[in-house]
Design a protein around this motif. Sequence first.
Motif, mmCIF file in Angstrom:
data_model
loop_
_atom_site.group_PDB
_atom_site.id
_atom_site.type_symbol
_atom_site.label_atom_id
_atom_site.label_comp_id
_atom_site.label_asym_id
_atom_site.label_seq_id
_atom_site.Cartn_x
_atom_site.Cartn_y
_atom_site.Cartn_z
ATOM 1 N N ALA A 1 0.841 -1.220 0.000
ATOM 2 C CA ALA A 1 0.000 0.000 0.000
ATOM 3 C C ALA A 1 0.863 1.251 0.000
ATOM 4 O O ALA A 1 0.542 2.267 -0.635
ATOM 5 N N LEU B 1 1.269 4.631 -2.901
ATOM 6 C CA LEU B 1 1.039 6.055 -2.628
ATOM 7 C C LEU B 1 1.764 6.951 -3.626
ATOM 8 O O LEU B 1 1.324 8.044 -3.952
ATOM 9 N N GLU C 1 0.966 11.653 15.958
ATOM 10 C CA GLU C 1 0.487 11.966 14.604
ATOM 11 C C GLU C 1 0.926 13.371 14.217
ATOM 12 O O GLU C 1 0.809 14.325 15.006
ATOM 13 N N GLU D 1 1.134 16.047 10.509
ATOM 14 C CA GLU D 1 0.773 16.239 9.109
ATOM 15 C C GLU D 1 1.973 16.841 8.394
ATOM 16 O O GLU D 1 2.614 17.776 8.894
ATOM 17 N N TYR E 1 -0.037 14.449 3.887
ATOM 18 C CA TYR E 1 -0.057 13.109 4.457
ATOM 19 C C TYR E 1 -0.158 13.212 5.970
ATOM 20 O O TYR E 1 0.355 14.161 6.580
ATOM 21 N N ARG E 2 -0.825 12.203 6.533
ATOM 22 C CA ARG E 2 -0.805 12.077 7.992
ATOM 23 C C ARG E 2 0.134 10.924 8.327
ATOM 24 O O ARG E 2 -0.047 9.796 7.843
ATOM 25 N N SER F 1 1.487 8.507 11.234
ATOM 26 C CA SER F 1 1.234 7.984 12.585
ATOM 27 C C SER F 1 2.454 7.162 12.986
ATOM 28 O O SER F 1 2.734 6.105 12.380
ATOM 29 N N GLN G 1 2.920 4.756 9.953
ATOM 30 C CA GLN G 1 1.756 4.598 9.064
ATOM 31 C C GLN G 1 1.529 5.914 8.322
ATOM 32 O O GLN G 1 1.447 6.961 8.925
ATOM 33 N N THR H 1 -0.802 8.135 5.561
ATOM 34 C CA THR H 1 -2.135 8.213 4.936
ATOM 35 C C THR H 1 -2.219 9.500 4.112
ATOM 36 O O THR H 1 -1.891 10.590 4.610
ATOM 37 N N ASP H 2 -2.631 9.346 2.873
ATOM 38 C CA ASP H 2 -2.811 10.528 2.006
ATOM 39 C C ASP H 2 -4.127 11.232 2.399
ATOM 40 O O ASP H 2 -5.223 10.677 2.242
ATOM 41 N N ILE H 3 -4.006 12.429 2.929
ATOM 42 C CA ILE H 3 -5.210 13.174 3.379
ATOM 43 C C ILE H 3 -5.410 14.456 2.557
ATOM 44 O O ILE H 3 -6.060 15.395 3.018
ATOM 45 N N TYR I 1 -9.083 14.957 1.824
ATOM 46 C CA TYR I 1 -9.781 15.169 3.101
ATOM 47 C C TYR I 1 -9.531 16.568 3.638
ATOM 48 O O TYR I 1 -10.464 17.263 4.078
#
Length: 576
Positions: free
Chosen positions: A16, A20, A58, A60, A68-69, A71, A85, A87-89, A92
């Motif tokens: 995953a 990205l 966390e 950003e 990205y966020r 974690s 971890q 995450t593409d935000i 959001y």
Amino acid sequence: MLRVDPSGRIIDINDAGRELGVHFSPEQQLVRLLAPADWGKLASRLVAKYRIPEQAREIEVCSENRRYRLSIAARACSDCSRFVQITDITEYRSLSEQIAMNEQRYRSLFTQNPDVVCSLDLQGRLVECNHATEHLTGHALEQLRWNRWVSLVDTADREAAQTCFEAALVGNPCSHRCKIRNRSGRKLVIQVTYMPILVNDQVAGIFCVARDKTERYRLEESRRLLQACMAQVQDVIFITEADPLDEPGPRIIYANEGLERVTGYSPEEVLGRTPRMLQGPDTDRAALDRIRAALEARKPIKEVVVNYCKDGEPFWNEIEIVHIAAGNPGQKAYFASVQRDVTRIKQREAALRQSQEELRRLSRAQEGMLEQERRRIARDLHDELGQTLTALKLNLGLTLSDLSEVPQASLQRLEGLIGHVDGAVEKVREIAANLRPAMLDDLGFEATAEWFLNQCTDRGGLEVRWWSGTAGTGRAKGEVATALFRILQECMTNVSRHSNASSVTVDYTERAGSAVLEINDNGEGFDPGQSRPFGFGLLGIRERVAMLDGTLNVESAIGRGVRIKVELPMEGKADD
């Protein structure tokens, strides 16, 4: 998912993570893939030898316009690496910012709105209000909250307000005008709109938007009353643009119903046209020039001209025009005019002038007959009675001389009788002269006036100064001489009876076509605006002057004497 050593190098990455973007791959420095501002935030956490607190796990970060966020695992692995971890935000965060911006816009629309904006619950209670509500009602927001909106509405309008609110409850926006009474007791007129608040297609509340229409309502009511009044006014009322004054002329933007009653044109027929449409061949050009000059100077003007109806019938039109200046720069200026049909007034004035002229002609004829009668009576007194008395005096004298043996007392009585006869002869001559001096017909006004003024001096002890600019060559005779003499007689009578003057100055001059008589006394004077006991004498003078188309000027004041100046045309005025 990434595993990163303390230096920020990516040791491992799951499938995953590889999807990205191409940047995240083993052996790359994760820190170097981030924006410089984010390096320190990540590095400080990777090198931590202690457990990372939950609130710091966390962060950003940005990488090539993506957000990205990250974690980060609370504890490091045995080789000091940590799991991260990612995450593409980006989408959001974009949606969150839009939501926040929309929230601010909504809040600004709600709080900064100059109109009243309230949210009501399903029972009509005020849940939230903006400051305009506080300003309009005079109540603090804390006092308004959870009170029913309809309680602010005037009693007479509450039923309509409740009906509109109930319509909004079933999803139908509704608007109505009502009155509310603010905290100070003043009644305000507002326009209220109810709009349903829909949540999942269900009405969850009501938005209430109210605008203060008090001033507009007052202006509308004033305009309605003004238009109703103007519609009933019998005169014509025009409002035109101020320009252009040159052809075709200012355009009509308003005309009342009186226009149709006077001219036959309906207001709709003349809108956009110029009032000059009412002019015609008999419209006075000089009056139009005066109107034009006044309009150019933006000054009020009042004139009477001949205008024409729709059917071509002429009528006398009294026009009064005023300038309406522009209220602010960039606004237009206008002219307002009131036009009145004065045809009947003009006809009555013409009839009155004709009647006055006929009365004056009759008066002149009567004056002529009166002068002729005076002349006849004076002649009869002088010729008949005067000669009879003279003969009686002579016979009495002859009789007295023939009597030699008459007692002395009888002789004295006869001599006294002769004296009385002699006095009667002089009195007859004086009466005849006052009725109509013979010299007035033979020598004219100048010689007669000088003789008359000498008589006034001898009788009353009044100092009279006579001055003539004709040097004895006066030409005033006939009707003009008679009028001047009668005016002088009346003035001297008024002086002797009413003025208590000690001196009078009489000036007489003759010009090319007129005779000018001026009488000044140093008496008590009078107020020309007050009626006087001898006012009929002055009225008679005025009528004599008017009959001959002359001019009369009377000047006086209390304690300053009287000045009367008469000017008559030398040729008089012939009767038909």
